[in-house]
Design a protein around this motif. Structure first.
Motif, PDB file in Angstrom:
ATOM      1  N   VAL A  58      99.223  -1.096 -13.430  1.00  0.00           N
ATOM      2  CA  VAL A  58      99.990  -1.920 -12.499  1.00  0.00           C
ATOM      3  C   VAL A  58      99.146  -3.029 -11.886  1.00  0.00           C
ATOM      4  CG1 VAL A  58     101.705  -0.168 -11.921  1.00  0.00           C
ATOM      5  CG2 VAL A  58      99.601  -0.290 -10.599  1.00  0.00           C
ATOM      6  N   VAL A  59      97.826  -2.851 -11.885  1.00  0.00           N
ATOM      7  CA  VAL A  59      96.938  -3.871 -11.335  1.00  0.00           C
ATOM      8  C   VAL A  59      95.748  -4.030 -12.270  1.00  0.00           C
ATOM      9  CG1 VAL A  59      95.467  -4.534  -9.403  1.00  0.00           C
ATOM     10  CG2 VAL A  59      97.579  -3.288  -8.961  1.00  0.00           C
ATOM     11  N   SER A  60      95.662  -5.184 -12.888  1.00  0.00           N
ATOM     12  CA  SER A  60      94.521  -5.472 -13.733  1.00  0.00           C
ATOM     13  C   SER A  60      93.480  -6.201 -12.896  1.00  0.00           C
ATOM     14  CB  SER A  60      94.927  -6.343 -14.922  1.00  0.00           C
ATOM     15  OG  SER A  60      93.799  -6.609 -15.705  1.00  0.00           O
ATOM     16  N   THR A  61      92.317  -5.588 -12.757  1.00  0.00           N
ATOM     17  CA  THR A  61      91.260  -6.170 -11.943  1.00  0.00           C
ATOM     18  C   THR A  61      90.048  -6.544 -12.784  1.00  0.00           C
ATOM     19  OG1 THR A  61      90.424  -3.973 -11.474  1.00  0.00           O
ATOM     20  CG2 THR A  61      91.963  -4.899  -9.871  1.00  0.00           C
ATOM     21  N   LEU A  62      90.241  -6.656 -14.101  1.00  0.00           N
ATOM     22  CA  LEU A  62      89.115  -6.987 -14.964  1.00  0.00           C
ATOM     23  C   LEU A  62      88.464  -8.285 -14.512  1.00  0.00           C
ATOM     24  CD1 LEU A  62      90.560  -6.067 -18.462  1.00  0.00           C
ATOM     25  CD2 LEU A  62      88.950  -4.781 -17.066  1.00  0.00           C
ATOM     26  N   GLY A  63      87.157  -8.275 -14.474  1.00  0.00           N
ATOM     27  CA  GLY A  63      86.407  -9.458 -14.057  1.00  0.00           C
ATOM     28  C   GLY A  63      86.311  -9.610 -12.551  1.00  0.00           C
ATOM     29  N   ARG A  64      86.864  -8.663 -11.806  1.00  0.00           N
ATOM     30  CA  ARG A  64      86.825  -8.745 -10.340  1.00  0.00           C
ATOM     31  C   ARG A  64      85.930  -7.672  -9.728  1.00  0.00           C
ATOM     32  NH1 ARG A  64      93.231  -9.199  -9.462  1.00  0.00           N
ATOM     33  NH2 ARG A  64      93.568 -10.915 -10.897  1.00  0.00           N
ATOM     34  N   GLY A  65      85.235  -6.913 -10.557  1.00  0.00           N
ATOM     35  CA  GLY A  65      84.313  -5.917 -10.045  1.00  0.00           C
ATOM     36  C   GLY A  65      84.956  -4.611  -9.604  1.00  0.00           C
ATOM     37  N   ARG A  66      86.250  -4.438  -9.864  1.00  0.00           N
ATOM     38  CA  ARG A  66      86.941  -3.191  -9.518  1.00  0.00           C
ATOM     39  C   ARG A  66      87.674  -2.683 -10.742  1.00  0.00           C
ATOM     40  NH1 ARG A  66      89.172  -6.656  -5.456  1.00  0.00           N
ATOM     41  NH2 ARG A  66      91.117  -6.350  -6.549  1.00  0.00           N
ATOM     42  N   PRO A  67      87.863  -1.362 -10.844  1.00  0.00           N
ATOM     43  CA  PRO A  67      88.582  -0.828 -12.009  1.00  0.00           C
ATOM     44  C   PRO A  67      90.077  -1.118 -11.930  1.00  0.00           C
ATOM     45  CG  PRO A  67      87.952   0.950 -10.541  1.00  0.00           C
ATOM     46  CD  PRO A  67      87.353  -0.306  -9.986  1.00  0.00           C
ATOM     47  N   PRO A  68      90.748  -1.300 -13.070  1.00  0.00           N
ATOM     48  CA  PRO A  68      92.201  -1.449 -13.085  1.00  0.00           C
ATOM     49  C   PRO A  68      92.866  -0.196 -12.512  1.00  0.00           C
ATOM     50  CG  PRO A  68      91.286  -2.084 -15.201  1.00  0.00           C
ATOM     51  CD  PRO A  68      90.184  -1.443 -14.416  1.00  0.00           C
ATOM     52  N   VAL A  69      94.045  -0.380 -11.927  1.00  0.00           N
ATOM     53  CA  VAL A  69      94.794   0.717 -11.318  1.00  0.00           C
ATOM     54  C   VAL A  69      95.968   1.093 -12.212  1.00  0.00           C
ATOM     55  CG1 VAL A  69      96.181   1.417  -9.330  1.00  0.00           C
ATOM     56  CG2 VAL A  69      94.133   0.007  -8.999  1.00  0.00           C
ATOM     57  N   PHE A  70      96.076   2.381 -12.517  1.00  0.00           N
ATOM     58  CA  PHE A  70      97.188   2.921 -13.292  1.00  0.00           C
ATOM     59  C   PHE A  70      98.018   3.789 -12.362  1.00  0.00           C
ATOM     60  CE2 PHE A  70      94.836   1.255 -16.650  1.00  0.00           C
ATOM     61  CZ  PHE A  70      95.485   1.422 -17.862  1.00  0.00           C
ATOM     62  N   GLN A  71      99.303   3.463 -12.205  1.00  0.00           N
ATOM     63  CA  GLN A  71     100.220   4.161 -11.312  1.00  0.00           C
ATOM     64  C   GLN A  71     100.995   5.232 -12.066  1.00  0.00           C
ATOM     65  OE1 GLN A  71     100.860   3.615  -7.864  1.00  0.00           O
ATOM     66  NE2 GLN A  71     102.050   5.485  -8.101  1.00  0.00           N
ATOM     67  N   TRP A  72     101.210   6.373 -11.443  1.00  0.00           N
ATOM     68  CA  TRP A  72     102.009   7.454 -12.023  1.00  0.00           C
ATOM     69  C   TRP A  72     103.439   6.978 -12.191  1.00  0.00           C
ATOM     70  CZ3 TRP A  72     106.032  10.609 -10.022  1.00  0.00           C
ATOM     71  CH2 TRP A  72     106.291  11.774 -10.751  1.00  0.00           C
ATOM     72  N   THR A  73     104.029   7.230 -13.356  1.00  0.00           N
ATOM     73  CA  THR A  73     105.406   6.788 -13.622  1.00  0.00           C
ATOM     74  C   THR A  73     106.354   7.945 -13.903  1.00  0.00           C
ATOM     75  OG1 THR A  73     104.901   6.462 -15.964  1.00  0.00           O
ATOM     76  CG2 THR A  73     104.707   4.542 -14.514  1.00  0.00           C
ATOM     77  N   GLY A  74     105.825   9.145 -14.138  1.00  0.00           N
ATOM     78  CA  GLY A  74     106.700  10.274 -14.378  1.00  0.00           C
ATOM     79  C   GLY A  74     106.004  11.398 -15.122  1.00  0.00           C
TER      80      GLY A  74
END
Length: 80
Positions: A58-74
Motif C-alpha cells: 500500500v505504500v512504496s517507500t523505495l529510495g526513501r530509506g524506509r521499507p515498503p508497507v504491506f497492509q493485511w487484506t484478508g
C-alpha cells in the motif's frame, strides 16, 4: 498476475527488499512481520494458524530509506 511470497526471507540478498506487514491478526509474531521480497512482488501470502493471511503493498517507500508497507487484506483457509 502479482507474485506471491509464502515463506519469510525469500529472495536473493542482492535483489531483495525488506518490507513490513501491518494489520491482520494480533498474534502474528513480530519476526514474521518483516520480510525480504524480490523486486516486483506486490503480494504476500503468510501461512498462519491453518490458513493464509494476505497482504498487499500500500505504500512504496523505495529510495526513501524506509521499507515498503504491506497492509493485511484478508484471510483464506487451507482446503482440506
Amino acid at each position: 498476475m502479482p507474485a506471491v511470497a509464502e515463506v519469510p526471507g525469500t529472495g536473493d540478498a542482492e535483489d531483495a527488499t525488506e518490507v513490513v506487514l501491518v494489520g491482520g491478526p494480533a498474534d502474528i509474531p513480530a519476526e514474521l512481520r518483516v520480510h525480504r521480497l524480490r523486486a516486483g512482488e506486490s503480494t504476500i501470502k503468510l501461512l498462519h494458524n491453518g490458513g493464509y493471511e494476505h497482504f498487499e503493498c500500500v505504500v512504496s517507500t523505495l529510495g526513501r530509506g524506509r521499507p515498503p508497507v504491506f497492509q493485511w487484506t484478508g484471510r483464506t483457509r487451507i482446503a482440506e
